[in-house]
Design a protein around this motif. Structure first.
Motif, PDB file in Angstrom:
ATOM      1  N   THR A 238       0.827  -1.213   0.000  1.00 47.42           N
ATOM      2  CA  THR A 238       0.000   0.000   0.000  1.00 47.42           C
ATOM      3  C   THR A 238       0.856   1.255   0.000  1.00 47.42           C
ATOM      4  OG1 THR A 238      -1.647  -1.219   1.270  1.00 47.42           O
ATOM      5  CG2 THR A 238      -1.895   1.166   1.190  1.00 47.42           C
ATOM      6  N   ARG A 239       2.019   1.171   0.667  1.00 46.56           N
ATOM      7  CA  ARG A 239       2.898   2.340   0.778  1.00 46.56           C
ATOM      8  C   ARG A 239       4.291   1.955   0.302  1.00 46.56           C
ATOM      9  NH1 ARG A 239      -0.678   2.113   4.798  1.00 46.56           N
ATOM     10  NH2 ARG A 239      -1.804   4.003   5.410  1.00 46.56           N
ATOM     11  N   LEU A 240       4.896   2.829  -0.464  1.00 49.62           N
ATOM     12  CA  LEU A 240       6.220   2.567  -1.031  1.00 49.62           C
ATOM     13  C   LEU A 240       7.176   3.705  -0.694  1.00 49.62           C
ATOM     14  CD1 LEU A 240       5.255   1.322  -4.611  1.00 49.62           C
ATOM     15  CD2 LEU A 240       6.112  -0.073  -2.729  1.00 49.62           C
ATOM     16  N   PRO A 241       8.361   3.392  -0.159  1.00 47.64           N
ATOM     17  CA  PRO A 241       9.380   4.427   0.048  1.00 47.64           C
ATOM     18  C   PRO A 241       9.874   4.955  -1.303  1.00 47.64           C
ATOM     19  CG  PRO A 241       9.870   2.456   1.334  1.00 47.64           C
ATOM     20  CD  PRO A 241       8.786   2.086   0.372  1.00 47.64           C
ATOM     21  N   VAL A 242      10.098   6.237  -1.364  1.00 55.75           N
ATOM     22  CA  VAL A 242      10.635   6.870  -2.577  1.00 55.75           C
ATOM     23  C   VAL A 242      12.024   7.392  -2.233  1.00 55.75           C
ATOM     24  CG1 VAL A 242      10.317   8.675  -4.295  1.00 55.75           C
ATOM     25  CG2 VAL A 242       8.309   7.508  -3.324  1.00 55.75           C
ATOM     26  N   TYR A 243      13.035   6.936  -2.969  1.00 60.00           N
ATOM     27  CA  TYR A 243      14.410   7.354  -2.689  1.00 60.00           C
ATOM     28  C   TYR A 243      15.120   7.665  -3.998  1.00 60.00           C
ATOM     29  CZ  TYR A 243      15.356   2.428  -3.772  1.00 60.00           C
ATOM     30  OH  TYR A 243      15.413   1.198  -4.383  1.00 60.00           O
ATOM     31  N   ARG A 244      16.289   8.255  -3.852  1.00 58.19           N
ATOM     32  CA  ARG A 244      17.041   8.638  -5.042  1.00 58.19           C
ATOM     33  C   ARG A 244      18.414   7.965  -5.010  1.00 58.19           C
ATOM     34  NH1 ARG A 244      16.115  13.528  -4.959  1.00 58.19           N
ATOM     35  NH2 ARG A 244      14.731  13.794  -6.744  1.00 58.19           N
ATOM     36  N   GLY A 245      18.587   6.918  -5.824  1.00 56.86           N
ATOM     37  CA  GLY A 245      19.873   6.259  -5.959  1.00 56.86           C
ATOM     38  C   GLY A 245      20.184   5.261  -4.870  1.00 56.86           C
ATOM     39  N   HIS A 246      20.021   5.654  -3.601  1.00 57.64           N
ATOM     40  CA  HIS A 246      20.380   4.801  -2.474  1.00 57.64           C
ATOM     41  C   HIS A 246      19.290   4.880  -1.424  1.00 57.64           C
ATOM     42  CE1 HIS A 246      22.687   3.223   0.964  1.00 57.64           C
ATOM     43  NE2 HIS A 246      23.438   2.631   0.043  1.00 57.64           N
ATOM     44  N   ILE A 247      19.064   3.778  -0.737  1.00 56.82           N
ATOM     45  CA  ILE A 247      17.970   3.716   0.233  1.00 56.82           C
ATOM     46  C   ILE A 247      18.158   4.712   1.373  1.00 56.82           C
ATOM     47  CG2 ILE A 247      19.039   1.915   1.656  1.00 56.82           C
ATOM     48  CD1 ILE A 247      15.290   2.256   0.809  1.00 56.82           C
ATOM     49  N   ASN A 248      19.427   5.129   1.625  1.00 61.99           N
ATOM     50  CA  ASN A 248      19.654   6.116   2.683  1.00 61.99           C
ATOM     51  C   ASN A 248      19.158   7.507   2.295  1.00 61.99           C
ATOM     52  OD1 ASN A 248      20.820   4.499   4.695  1.00 61.99           O
ATOM     53  ND2 ASN A 248      22.835   4.594   3.719  1.00 61.99           N
ATOM     54  N   ASP A 249      18.968   7.718   1.006  1.00 70.07           N
ATOM     55  CA  ASP A 249      18.501   9.028   0.531  1.00 70.07           C
ATOM     56  C   ASP A 249      16.988   8.959   0.255  1.00 70.07           C
ATOM     57  OD1 ASP A 249      18.363  11.601  -0.350  1.00 70.07           O
ATOM     58  OD2 ASP A 249      19.317  11.212  -2.291  1.00 70.07           O
TER      59      ASP A 249
END
Length: 428
Positions: A238-249
């Motif tokens: 239902t919910r998705l993390p949105v990141y840029r290049g690396h999961i830490n970002d």
């Protein structure tokens, strides 16, 4: 006729005194052994008898004082009457000795052991009616009770006992666990398990139940738009993390309800995903579950990003994960629920090295240690104290583990089984 009247009266008085002795003895035992939590529950429900018992128990020194004063007066008077009766029949030489022996036996059986045993087994049946006599008797004998308690309490203070009131002690968490277990059929087994799970939330932290970072399904904005579009359409979450290049970002968390607006827009863009994503909510990995449950409620959140002391992302925790710790898995199919555990025909299991130890214990009823590494891979490496260069075998408790596959410095699969012989020996 007139000569026998005093003797008959003494027998009647002796019988009545033995009954009174039984009353005081049973009252003492019932008052001291009655379940105060059940009593408080009944008092809160309006039970006047329970309220009277609680008032008497509020000062146990006064309650014991009036009971023991009454019991001693009754027993002494009974001894005097029994001596007179024995002297009448046996004379002054042997009468007192026979009276002492006979009355001791009678009081022991009918005035002590029998009534106290009954009161210990059924305290409510004695304690509640007894208050009708003990309360007025306490008022009548209050000067004598006050004198006796004053001397007794002074001695107790010299012995270091400062508080005399009978306030109910609070139950510790472990004691409450025992109460739940001892409830038996009064609380259904399913409800007992849920109550125990709630009590255990304080001992479990977020990193015990989180989804590890390598298993997080999210949207990487550095992927092309076609890949992102395919992920959104095929997502099972239902919910998705949105990141840029690396999961830490991590930029935010995208709810698929909001993603519908992105998908229905004339043009699908990454900027639209960022616009619809909600700012991320970060959770320290050492947060106890009972605290995080309240935090989710206060923050109106259902998902959080778990980070370590350096701010690096370690995993993802959801409200559903915490609820499953209380109510259990939402499916009873072990193979379907725990995809990292694969049963075999010989009774053993092929378990992936990344499997969470607590999940293994819950699914299989094992007792692998959980106070150290969180995954099976970490547990095996801790016991071996080195990385195995080839498949190896070890025992942890009564669980035998055989390393099946090693890949890229990671134990990827382990064959595990419980040694039944040792289980039987421990049971014997």
């Amino acid at each position: 006729m007139s000569d026998d009247t005093p003797l008959t009266l003494m027998f009647v008085m002796l019988f009545a005194l033995v009954l009174l002795s039984a009353f005081f003895s049973s009252s003492e035992t019932s008052m001291m052994s009655i379940n105060r939590y059940r009593l408080t529950h009944r008092a809160n429900g309006g039970d006047r008898g329970a309220r009277r018992v609680l008032r008497l128990l509020a000062r146990p020194d006064r309650l014991l004082g009036v009971i023991l004063i009454g019991n001693n007066m009754v027993n002494n008077l009974a001894a005097s009457i029994a001596t007179l009766i024995a002297i009448h029949f046996l004379g002054e030489v042997s009468g007192p000795a026979v009276a002492t022996a006979g009355l001791t036996l009678v009081i022991l059986i009918f005035g002590e052991v029998t009534p106290k045993t009954f009161a210990a087994v059924r305290p409510d049946a004695i304690a509640l009616p007894a208050t009708w006599i003990l309360q007025p008797l306490l008022k009548v004998l209050y000067p004598l009770v006050w004198l006796v308690n004053g001397i007794s309490n002074s001695l107790l203070r010299l012995m270091g006992l400062k508080q005399i009131d009978g306030g109910t002690e609070k139950l510790t968490r472990e004691e409450l666990r025992t109460v739940v277990h001892e409830a038996g059929s009064m609380i259904p087994h399913r409800h007992q398990a849920m109550l125990i799970s709630i009590l255990d939330l304080e001992n479990v932290t977020v990193n015990d139940i989180m989804v590890p970072r390598h298993e997080i399904a999210g949207l990487d904005l550095e992927d092309d738009e076609e890949t992102l579009l395919a992920q959104l359409r095929a997502s099972q979450h239902t919910r998705l993390p949105v990141y840029r290049g690396h999961i830490n970002d991590i930029i935010g968390i995208l709810h698929l309800r909001n993603a519908a607006r992105v998908l229905s827009a004339p043009e699908f863009t990454k900027a639209a995903i960022v616009q619809e994503a909600r700012e991320p909510y970060f959770i320290p990995e050492s947060t106890p579950l009972h605290t995080q449950l309240l935090n989710f409620q206060q923050q109106k959140r259902r998902i959080g990003i778990v980070v370590d002391e350096y701010g690096d992302v370690q995993g993802l925790a959801t409200l559903e994960d915490i609820l499953e710790e209380i109510v259990g898995e939402f499916t009873s199919d072990v193979a379907g629920t725990h995809k990292e555990i694969h049963p075999r025909d010989d009774g053993s299991y092929i378990i992936e090295g990344t499997a969470n130890i607590r999940e293994i214990n819950k699914a299989l009823g094992w007792q692998l240690p959980t106070d150290g590494p969180k995954t099976l891979n970490g547990l095996i490496l801790e016991y071996l104290e080195s990385f195995p260069s080839a498949p190896a075998c070890l025992e942890i408790g009564n669980i035998r583990l055989e390393i099946v596959d090693i890949r890229d410095n990671l134990i990827t699969s382990v064959r595990c089984w419980q040694q039944l012989r040792r289980v039987r020996q421990e049971a014997e």
